[in-house]
Write a protein that holds these residues in place. Structure first.
Motif, PDB file in Angstrom:
ATOM      1  N   PRO A  86     -23.222 -11.086  79.183  1.00  0.00           N
ATOM      2  CA  PRO A  86     -24.267 -12.068  80.043  1.00  0.00           C
ATOM      3  C   PRO A  86     -24.245 -13.879  79.109  1.00  0.00           C
ATOM      4  N   VAL A  87     -23.974 -13.665  78.333  1.00  0.00           N
ATOM      5  CA  VAL A  87     -23.658 -14.436  76.850  1.00  0.00           C
ATOM      6  C   VAL A  87     -22.004 -14.798  76.690  1.00  0.00           C
ATOM      7  N   THR A  88     -20.821 -14.109  76.297  1.00  0.00           N
ATOM      8  CA  THR A  88     -20.041 -14.010  76.213  1.00  0.00           C
ATOM      9  C   THR A  88     -18.623 -13.014  76.890  1.00  0.00           C
ATOM     10  N   GLY A  89     -19.116 -12.606  77.688  1.00  0.00           N
ATOM     11  CA  GLY A  89     -18.587 -11.456  78.388  1.00  0.00           C
ATOM     12  C   GLY A  89     -17.503 -10.495  77.515  1.00  0.00           C
ATOM     13  N   TYR A  90     -17.918  -9.911  76.054  1.00  0.00           N
ATOM     14  CA  TYR A  90     -17.161  -9.566  74.605  1.00  0.00           C
ATOM     15  C   TYR A  90     -18.651  -8.362  74.257  1.00  0.00           C
ATOM     16  N   GLY A  91     -18.430  -7.037  74.077  1.00  0.00           N
ATOM     17  CA  GLY A  91     -19.435  -6.747  72.965  1.00  0.00           C
ATOM     18  C   GLY A  91     -18.916  -6.700  71.361  1.00  0.00           C
ATOM     19  N   GLU A  92     -19.727  -6.057  70.657  1.00  0.00           N
ATOM     20  CA  GLU A  92     -19.116  -6.312  69.035  1.00  0.00           C
ATOM     21  C   GLU A  92     -18.971  -5.290  68.518  1.00  0.00           C
ATOM     22  N   VAL A  93     -18.242  -4.751  67.696  1.00  0.00           N
ATOM     23  CA  VAL A  93     -18.248  -3.731  66.661  1.00  0.00           C
ATOM     24  C   VAL A  93     -18.010  -4.119  65.352  1.00  0.00           C
ATOM     25  N   TYR A  94     -18.800  -2.954  64.790  1.00  0.00           N
ATOM     26  CA  TYR A  94     -18.301  -3.574  63.034  1.00  0.00           C
ATOM     27  C   TYR A  94     -17.429  -2.288  63.053  1.00  0.00           C
ATOM     28  N   LEU A  95     -17.001  -2.480  61.315  1.00  0.00           N
ATOM     29  CA  LEU A  95     -15.762  -1.937  60.552  1.00  0.00           C
ATOM     30  C   LEU A  95     -16.680  -1.146  59.917  1.00  0.00           C
ATOM     31  N   ILE A  96     -16.748   0.075  59.890  1.00  0.00           N
ATOM     32  CA  ILE A  96     -17.760   1.149  59.049  1.00  0.00           C
ATOM     33  C   ILE A  96     -16.965   2.437  58.200  1.00  0.00           C
ATOM     34  N   GLY A  97     -15.429   1.533  58.386  1.00  0.00           N
ATOM     35  CA  GLY A  97     -14.578   2.915  57.580  1.00  0.00           C
ATOM     36  C   GLY A  97     -13.323   3.549  57.915  1.00  0.00           C
ATOM     37  N   TYR A  98     -12.951   4.421  57.235  1.00  0.00           N
ATOM     38  CA  TYR A  98     -11.367   4.291  57.851  1.00  0.00           C
ATOM     39  C   TYR A  98     -10.882   5.801  57.589  1.00  0.00           C
ATOM     40  N   SER A  99      -9.519   6.652  57.839  1.00  0.00           N
ATOM     41  CA  SER A  99      -8.764   7.532  58.032  1.00  0.00           C
ATOM     42  C   SER A  99      -7.500   7.584  57.162  1.00  0.00           C
ATOM     43  N   SER A 100      -6.887   9.057  56.644  1.00  0.00           N
ATOM     44  CA  SER A 100      -5.587   8.956  55.679  1.00  0.00           C
ATOM     45  C   SER A 100      -4.707   8.204  56.716  1.00  0.00           C
ATOM     46  N   SER A 101      -4.942   7.822  57.761  1.00  0.00           N
ATOM     47  CA  SER A 101      -3.728   7.549  58.837  1.00  0.00           C
ATOM     48  C   SER A 101      -3.951   5.317  58.251  1.00  0.00           C
ATOM     49  N   VAL A 102      -5.031   4.811  57.576  1.00  0.00           N
ATOM     50  CA  VAL A 102      -5.017   3.328  57.538  1.00  0.00           C
ATOM     51  C   VAL A 102      -3.890   3.179  57.121  1.00  0.00           C
ATOM     52  N   PRO A 103      -3.425   1.696  57.664  1.00  0.00           N
ATOM     53  CA  PRO A 103      -2.190   1.324  56.878  1.00  0.00           C
ATOM     54  C   PRO A 103      -2.214   0.524  55.897  1.00  0.00           C
ATOM     55  N   GLU A 104      -1.449   0.366  54.753  1.00  0.00           N
ATOM     56  CA  GLU A 104      -0.750  -0.105  53.347  1.00  0.00           C
ATOM     57  C   GLU A 104      -1.743  -1.770  53.729  1.00  0.00           C
ATOM     58  N   ASP A 105      -1.160  -1.961  54.290  1.00  0.00           N
ATOM     59  CA  ASP A 105      -0.921  -3.726  54.736  1.00  0.00           C
ATOM     60  C   ASP A 105      -2.314  -3.967  55.725  1.00  0.00           C
ATOM     61  N   LEU A 106      -3.066  -4.014  55.417  1.00  0.00           N
ATOM     62  CA  LEU A 106      -4.952  -3.826  56.601  1.00  0.00           C
ATOM     63  C   LEU A 106      -4.331  -5.451  56.958  1.00  0.00           C
ATOM     64  N   LYS A 107      -4.329  -5.371  58.133  1.00  0.00           N
ATOM     65  CA  LYS A 107      -4.764  -6.227  59.357  1.00  0.00           C
ATOM     66  C   LYS A 107      -5.835  -6.375  60.364  1.00  0.00           C
ATOM     67  N   ILE A 108      -6.809  -6.976  60.016  1.00  0.00           N
ATOM     68  CA  ILE A 108      -8.023  -6.027  60.738  1.00  0.00           C
ATOM     69  C   ILE A 108      -8.079  -7.373  62.434  1.00  0.00           C
ATOM     70  N   PRO A 109      -7.890  -6.741  63.036  1.00  0.00           N
ATOM     71  CA  PRO A 109      -7.590  -7.769  64.709  1.00  0.00           C
ATOM     72  C   PRO A 109      -9.033  -8.347  64.491  1.00  0.00           C
ATOM     73  N   TYR A 110      -9.122  -9.618  65.312  1.00  0.00           N
ATOM     74  CA  TYR A 110      -9.857 -10.313  65.695  1.00  0.00           C
ATOM     75  C   TYR A 110     -10.518  -9.062  66.625  1.00  0.00           C
ATOM     76  N   THR A 111     -10.257  -8.337  67.753  1.00  0.00           N
ATOM     77  CA  THR A 111     -11.233  -8.205  69.081  1.00  0.00           C
ATOM     78  C   THR A 111     -10.472  -6.308  68.589  1.00  0.00           C
ATOM     79  N   ILE A 112     -10.976  -5.362  69.475  1.00  0.00           N
ATOM     80  CA  ILE A 112     -10.313  -4.085  69.667  1.00  0.00           C
ATOM     81  C   ILE A 112     -11.006  -3.617  71.236  1.00  0.00           C
ATOM     82  N   THR A 113     -10.403  -3.015  72.371  1.00  0.00           N
ATOM     83  CA  THR A 113     -10.569  -1.921  73.264  1.00  0.00           C
ATOM     84  C   THR A 113     -11.488  -0.938  73.270  1.00  0.00           C
ATOM     85  N   TYR A 114     -13.003  -1.357  73.663  1.00  0.00           N
ATOM     86  CA  TYR A 114     -13.697  -0.199  73.304  1.00  0.00           C
ATOM     87  C   TYR A 114     -14.498   0.681  74.219  1.00  0.00           C
TER      88      TYR A 114
END
Length: 200
Positions: A41-69
């Motif tokens: 109702p305010v922004t049209g977006y949801g909010e997520v927290y980044l809580i962890g990683y798996s073995s496929s996490v990239p070496e050069d980590l660029k955290i995205p602005y948004t994700i499609t959830y």
């Protein structure tokens, strides 16, 4: 009374469907996110927290602005706002971290990332928590941002030895800050190109 209970259950279900009251997580590109809330109702977006990683996490980590959830059958664009406490603690794979839109980096978020060499923060960052980057023994380059930072966010060896890259416009703010001023090796520049440091 029976119909009243059914009505209540329907309302709760609709709230969960529309506003994401049920916290669930998903993995995308080696990163684990938790769905926090929907601000439609305010922004049209949801909010997520980044809580962890798996073995496929990239070496050069660029955290995205948004994700499609996808939450309970509905796809939504969600802001990635926070890296939670200990989210990457002990991850020895990551070599660089770029957090262009993250607001909060919680305590111990990257503690013990012994391969981590380069860290940069976006202009929206408002808090870097206690011990967020301690025991990152390879860390040699940090990009300054004007944010609240815990005094023990980095090891003393990092304050002594790592380069702090500061835009010339932020020189005074950096030097007047109790914590950022602890960095002994500051490099001032008129323009900062973070991407050149990644993947090198």
């Amino acid at each position: 009374m029976r119909y009243f209970k059914i009505l209540i259950l329907i309302i709760i279900g609709l709230l969960q469907f529309n506003y994401g009251l049920a916290a669930v997580w998903v993995e995308i590109d080696g990163l684990k996110y938790e769905y926090i809330k929907y601000n439609g109702p305010v922004t049209g977006y949801g909010e997520v927290y980044l809580i962890g990683y798996s073995s496929s996490v990239p070496e050069d980590l660029k955290i995205p602005y948004t994700i499609t959830y996808k939450n309970q059958g509905t796809k939504r664009q969600c802001y990635v706002s926070t890296i939670t406490s200990g989210a990457f603690s002990g991850c020895t794979k990551i070599k660089s971290v770029h957090t262009p839109q993250i607001r909060d980096i919680k305590n111990n978020a990257f503690a013990g990332c012994t391969s981590l060499q380069v860290v940069s923060f976006g202009s929206l960052c408002r808090n870097i928590g206690s011990k967020a980057f301690t025991h990152c023994t390879a860390l040699n380059t940090v990009y300054y941002t004007n944010t609240v930072i815990a005094e023990d966010a980095f090891d003393e060896s990092t304050y002594q030895n790592a380069k702090l890259i500061v835009s010339d416009a932020n020189r005074e703010q950096c030097n007047n800050d109790k914590v950022w001023s602890k960095f002994q090796n500051k490099i001032y520049t008129y323009s900062i190109s973070v991407n050149s440091s990644f993947g090198s």
